[in-house]
Design an enzyme around this catalytic site. Structure first.
Site, short mmCIF file in Angstrom:
data_model
loop_
_atom_site.label_atom_id
_atom_site.label_comp_id
_atom_site.label_asym_id
_atom_site.label_seq_id
_atom_site.Cartn_x
_atom_site.Cartn_y
_atom_site.Cartn_z
N ASP A 263 -4.83 -4.82 -2.23
CA ASP A 263 -3.76 -4.86 -3.09
C ASP A 263 -4.67 -5.07 -4.50
O ASP A 263 -4.53 -4.50 -5.64
CB ASP A 263 -2.99 -6.16 -3.17
CG ASP A 263 -1.77 -5.84 -2.09
OD1 ASP A 263 -1.17 -6.83 -1.77
OD2 ASP A 263 -1.46 -4.73 -1.98
N GLU A 387 -8.35 4.35 0.55
CA GLU A 387 -7.83 2.82 0.27
C GLU A 387 -6.18 2.87 0.14
O GLU A 387 -5.42 2.44 -0.41
CB GLU A 387 -8.13 2.47 -1.05
CG GLU A 387 -9.66 2.15 -1.07
CD GLU A 387 -10.06 0.91 -2.08
OE1 GLU A 387 -9.15 0.02 -2.68
OE2 GLU A 387 -11.19 1.04 -2.48
#
Lengths: 409, 395, 262
Positions: A263, A387
């Site tokens: 995140d 990612e």
């Protein structure tokens, strides 16, 4: 005709100063942020740009440039001052990654991947671990890396098979991590391994593993489409003993560490994407102004102008979103998975479109390796994949929307 | 204050404002104002078309300088061979000495170099002062400064000229400081005033954008350094007669604090740009280091050597020995071919007195064309191969 | 060891052009900057400090008040202190007067072992101030230094470039060296340094604080002065050769043959 003119623009510091006077929108950076951005931009123009093509060609890890970044105090922008960093946050990191990516996103990826390996320590490390590892990362002496992905566990991260078996005062790690950025170059690795398969998503643990730990080796360096100066390797653990004191957080927190880390680093990928797109836009506009066909510069054709207009607009929109997200995270907001995913997915999709269009605007020249945009197009692709693929990002956003609206009702 | 605006002449036209390199001139109520940060550089004075800028120099009472006589040239020698620039200075010195009606002398320092006096006389020296001593074998600032200042104090020359070589540029300022006199570096023009016996020293300033004429009015000796290839030597005349004076160093105290440990000649190919008659020079317009081979080929075909602009040297394409320009070498070849060179002032300063200049550049506005005799607007990468073809035909 | 680096702030106007119509200088609006070669001197001083430990680097400059900006940059790079010599009385100084002033300041700083300077400044270009400062202090000096091999309490060994190659010499300390680009690759100012520089105090020393002899500073102390400034005349008009590359080549080769050069 324009070969030399193109190259000149990338190398003259003064010319670039004038070019960057065409600044993006005002984003109200504070003094330190402005300094960081300017210094990163200077390094990008004066040190990175001249060697970008060569690093890509030779697939060489940019150690020299890491040293330059270290000397400039930029390796620790997101690390607290007490550990030798500058005390900034995600936003400062985005600023550096963006500027570096304008010149070469392979170099930027090497810089950003260290962040990926360091945020777990920052967020979940105890005092002793922070004191032991953060200063050398902040000073640029050591690089870090993050090991989650495996051959059978990409998007399905919960499917990892690397095991960590408790044994006395240590754990024994066995397994292989795949496609790890900075693999083999970094000194400090954050590894997610399964400690208790039965517990499912609560059965993984995050470990700090140092280079040269017996039983920790690497596979070959992967040959990639883009970001070729960045080193991507397999990490191989064979009865690798890691002390219990190297557990981040507690046993079972592995996926939480991973998710929370991702995140936080997704805006950085957004930064990489906007940097690549900016470099591509700059190259395309410069070319279009000089290239003459039918007696006029090609930029005077509406078709070209419209393409450039669309490129510039979506780039600015992505930048605004990435910056806003980064600032939001730094302000201490607890829950930002949706925004982080949005920033990453929007910016990376934008970068792919913008770099492709840049090649188009430059026509045949854009396709030639002598010009920088084909590299940028190759480099942009990975931002849609790593990612968390953009499909996973959309899952995240969708899931958050459901939660939000369910809560509202 | 050394500078003032004559308000009755100033009409506030603002021509002087951009002329100030430090940006300290403002115009208020139609009158120019010079700010505190003025460094008295003088660049604004010629910009004013109305003569409203006045430099007022505070010169002290005029000293009596009549005792200072003679034009001296430092006969630089390295390894027992006279530097070309020394002979060139004798050539210019001859003209100055004639105007001033003062003798022209050379002073020669070294060890075992007495035989060079004859050559200096052949090139115009009326007298040669020879300081021959083991401690003067290699150039060490301390010993050379000691001897030179001794000689100057004893003989009181009016003018001392030195070549702006590595040696000259280290020695001249040290001597000037010890004698407490003025020194002007890198002069491109010298003239003498027969009345005041002043030396008018002209040199470029601000990268060559302006020329300044400088005087050392109240001090002697007047010292100046001059770059090689700026002036020309007299034709050698073995029959010229001159005097050799062996300087007595018996009482001279040599300081041995500085020691020469090792002397190395440049390992890379000896590039003698300064002596070359034909130079083909490479600029960044060539695009890539690998294209330098074309320049080398052209140099070979013409029988010349390869030069380079600073940009090319800074980019690491070629060694510094090839650099032509203000921070490189000044050259005055018969032929200078500039390939892909933009012509920055600093580069022009190093080559514009070449006899014939050919410039090849894609940009028709490139300043190199202002000094070229023949200009080709085009891509050097295309033109040079064609030139090579033509030159082969000629053979 | 205390190392002093003399720097000069120069106009960024080596890019300056002449307006062909009005025949005046046009400043490009590029601000003043540290003389490029001084950056190499600063870098070398910082490297020596890192090498030797227990050392300080002091930057020194004589100039108008805005020169403080350049001194601030030296702090950003890592200099420990920076001092500005500024006074109306210093204006108009030629190299001799400048060297006297700098030397007096160095005497006042005291206990200095080494002075580093850039070989020359890009505006004046004389390369004289360094050696003249050394003479004023009575110290040995070397110019065109491309490498400092060793440096210890009493001695420095350095290599200087000559017209034929290189020489290596030893000098007793204190000494003055002027350096050329070959010596190192200057660093960029890091963020921490820049933050430090923003807060740094840069003392200004005047003629009075130096107890300077008024006859040796500024215009009064300058034996040389500018009698005239003029713009160089361009005496050459190029013959522009048109055509295709092969036509151009043929034409120019013919011209050169005619001149006996091909």
């Amino acid at each position: 005709m324009s070969i030399a003119l193109m190259r000149e623009g990338l190398c003259l510091p003064i010319a670039n100063m004038l070019e960057r006077m065409i600044t993006p929108m005002e984003y109200f950076l504070d003094e330190q942020q402005q300094m960081i951005k300017e210094l990163a931009a200077r390094i990008a123009d004066e040190r990175v740009a001249p060697v970008a093509a060569e690093l890509d060609e030779k697939e060489e890890f940019p150690w020299e440039l890491i040293r330059v970044l270290a000397d400039a105090d930029l390796c620790g922008v997101y690390i607290p001052e007490e550990y030798g960093g500058l005390g900034g946050g995600v936003f400062e990191q985005v600023l550096v990654v963006e500027e570096l990516s304008r010149a070469c996103s392979g170099v930027a990826a090497s810089y950003a991947a260290t962040g990926l390996g360091t945020f777990p320590i920052l967020m979940f490390g105890n005092d002793e671990q922070k004191k032991r590892y953060l200063p050398e990362i902040a000073s640029g002496k050591k690089l870090a890396a993050f090991g989650l992905t495996e051959a059978n566990a990409g998007s399905d991260a919960a499917g990892i098979e690397t095991t960590a078996v408790a044994d006395g005062d240590s754990y024994m790690l066995n397994g292989t991590k795949q496609w790890i950025t900075n693999g083999g170059e970094a000194d400090i690795y954050t590894i997610i391994a399964m400690t208790d398969k039965k517990k499912g998503t609560r059965g993984a643990t995050a470990f700090i593993v140092e280079k040269d730990t017996p039983g920790f080796g690497y596979g070959k360096k992967e040959k990639k489409m883009g970001i070729r100066s960045s080193a991507t390797r397999e990490l191989v653990f064979t009865d690798c003993r890691v002390p219990k004191t190297n557990v981040l957080g507690r046993e079972g927190m592995g996926f939480i560490v991973a998710m929370k880390t991702l995140d936080r680093t997704r805006p950085g990928i957004g930064g990489q994407a906007i940097g690549i797109a900016q470099g591509a836009l700059d190259a395309a506009v410069k070319f279009a102004r000089e290239r003459r066909q039918f007696g006029v510069p090609v930029i005077s054709f509406q078709a070209v102008q419209h393409m450039l207009a669309d490129m510039a607009t979506q780039l600015e929109a992505a930048r605004a979103l990435v910056y806003a997200t980064a600032r939001m995270i730094d302000s201490g907001v607890k829950d930002f998975s949706k925004e982080a995913a949005m920033a990453k997915v929007f910016a990376s999709d934008m970068a792919m479109r913008v770099t492709t269009d840049a090649v188009q605007v430059m026509g045949g020249h854009g396709y030639m390796r002598e010009y920088p945009v084909e590299k940028m197009m190759r480099d942009a692709k990975i931002t849609q994949i790593y990612e968390g693929t953009n499909q996973i990002q959309r899952n995240v956003i969708g899931g958050e929307l459901i939660k939000e609206y369910a809560g509202k009702k | 204050m050394g500078i003032s605006i004559l308000n009755d002449k100033c009409i506030g036209c603002k021509l002087c404002v951009p002329a100030c390199p430090f940006g300290v001139i403002t115009v208020a109520e139609k009158k120019a104002l010079i700010g505190d940060a003025c460094t008295l550089c003088g660049a604004c004075e010629p910009a004013c078309k109305f003569g409203a800028i006045k430099f007022a120099y505070e010169t002290g009472p005029a000293a009596d300088l009549s005792a200072y006589q003679g034009v001296w040239v430092f006969a630089e020698q390295r390894g027992g061979k006279l530097a070309d620039v020394a002979l060139e200075l004798l050539g210019e010195g001859r003209q100055l000495a004639t105007v001033l009606q003062q003798p022209l002398a050379a002073f020669l320092l070294g060890s075992g170099i007495g035989h060079l006096a004859k050559e200096l006389i052949a090139f115009g020296a009326e007298r040669v002062y020879v300081a021959d001593h083991a401690d003067l074998r290699g150039f060490i600032e301390d010993s050379y400064t000691t001897v030179l200042t001794e000689m100057a104090r004893a003989q009181k020359p009016n003018i001392i000229l030195l070549g702006a070589t590595a040696i000259g540029r280290s020695l001249a300022p040290r001597v000037a400081a010890r004698l407490g006199t003025g020194l002007t570096a890198d002069c491109t023009g010298l003239a003498a005033d027969p009345g005041t016996k002043d030396l008018l020293q002209t040199r470029p300033a601000f990268g060559g954008n302006v020329m300044a004429t400088i005087l050392t009015q109240n001090h002697r000796p007047q010292m100046a350094t001059v770059r090689p290839r700026v002036f020309c030597p007299l034709p050698k005349d073995e029959n010229r007669i001159g005097e050799t004076v062996n300087w007595n160093l018996a009482k001279t105290v040599f300081d041995h604090r500085v020691k020469l440990l090792e002397s190395m000649t440049a390992q890379d190919e000896k590039v003698n740009l300064a002596e070359a008659e034909i130079i083909v020079s490479a600029g960044r317009g060539l695009g890539d280091q690998k294209n330098l081979c074309l320049v080398k080929d052209l140099a070979d075909a013409l029988g010349g050597v390869v030069g380079a602009s600073r940009a090319v040297v800074d980019a690491g394409w070629i060694a510094y020995q090839h650099q032509v320009g203000q921070t490189g070498k000044t050259v005055r070849p018969k032929l200078y071919v500039a390939c892909g060179i933009h012509g920055a002032i600093q580069h022009l300063a190093g080559m514009q007195s070449a006899e014939v200049i050919v410039a090849i550049n894609k940009n028709p506005e490139a300043p190199i064309f202002k000094v070229a005799h023949y200009g080709i607007v085009g891509d050097a990468m295309e033109v040079i191969p064609e030139m090579l073809k033509e030159l082969k035909k000629a053979k | 060891m205390k190392i002093v680096v003399c720097i000069k702030q120069v106009p960024g106007t080596t890019e300056v052009k002449i307006n062909p119509e009005t025949n005046t200088l046009i400043r490009e609006g590029i601000p003043n900057e540290i003389n490029v070669l001084d950056l190499y001197a600063i870098e070398e001083a910082l490297r020596l400090k890192e090498r030797l430990g227990e050392s300080t680097v002091v930057a020194l400059s004589m100039g108008p008040p805005q020169a403080a900006e350049s001194l601030r940059q030296t702090i950003a790079l890592g200099a420990d202190e920076a001092i500005l010599l500024s006074d109306r009385a210093f204006a108009g100084a030629d190299t001799l007067a400048t060297a006297y002033t700098l030397a007096e300041a160095i005497k006042k700083i005291g206990d200095v072992s080494l002075i580093l300077c850039g070989k020359q400044a890009v505006d004046g270009d004389t390369a004289q101030v360094g050696p003249e400062v050394a003479e004023n202090l009575g110290w040995p000096h070397l110019t065109y230094v491309r490498k400092i091999n060793e440096i210890g309490g009493q001695e420095v060994i350095a290599e200087r470039m000559t017209d034929d190659g290189y020489e290596r010499l030893s000098l007793p300390l204190p000494a003055l060296l002027t350096v050329i680009k070959e010596i190192n690759e200057p660093r960029l100012p890091g963020i921490k340094g820049q933050m430090r520089a923003k807060k740094a105090e840069i003392p200004i020393w005047t003629a009075e604080s130096l107890n300077a002899d008024p006859d040796r500073i500024g215009q009064k102390g300058s034996p040389t002065w500018v009698k005239k400034i003029f713009y160089p005349e361009s005496t050459v008009t190029a013959e522009i050769i048109a055509g295709s590359p092969s036509e151009q080549a043929a034409c120019v080769v013919e011209r050169l043959k005619g001149l006996g050069m091909a």
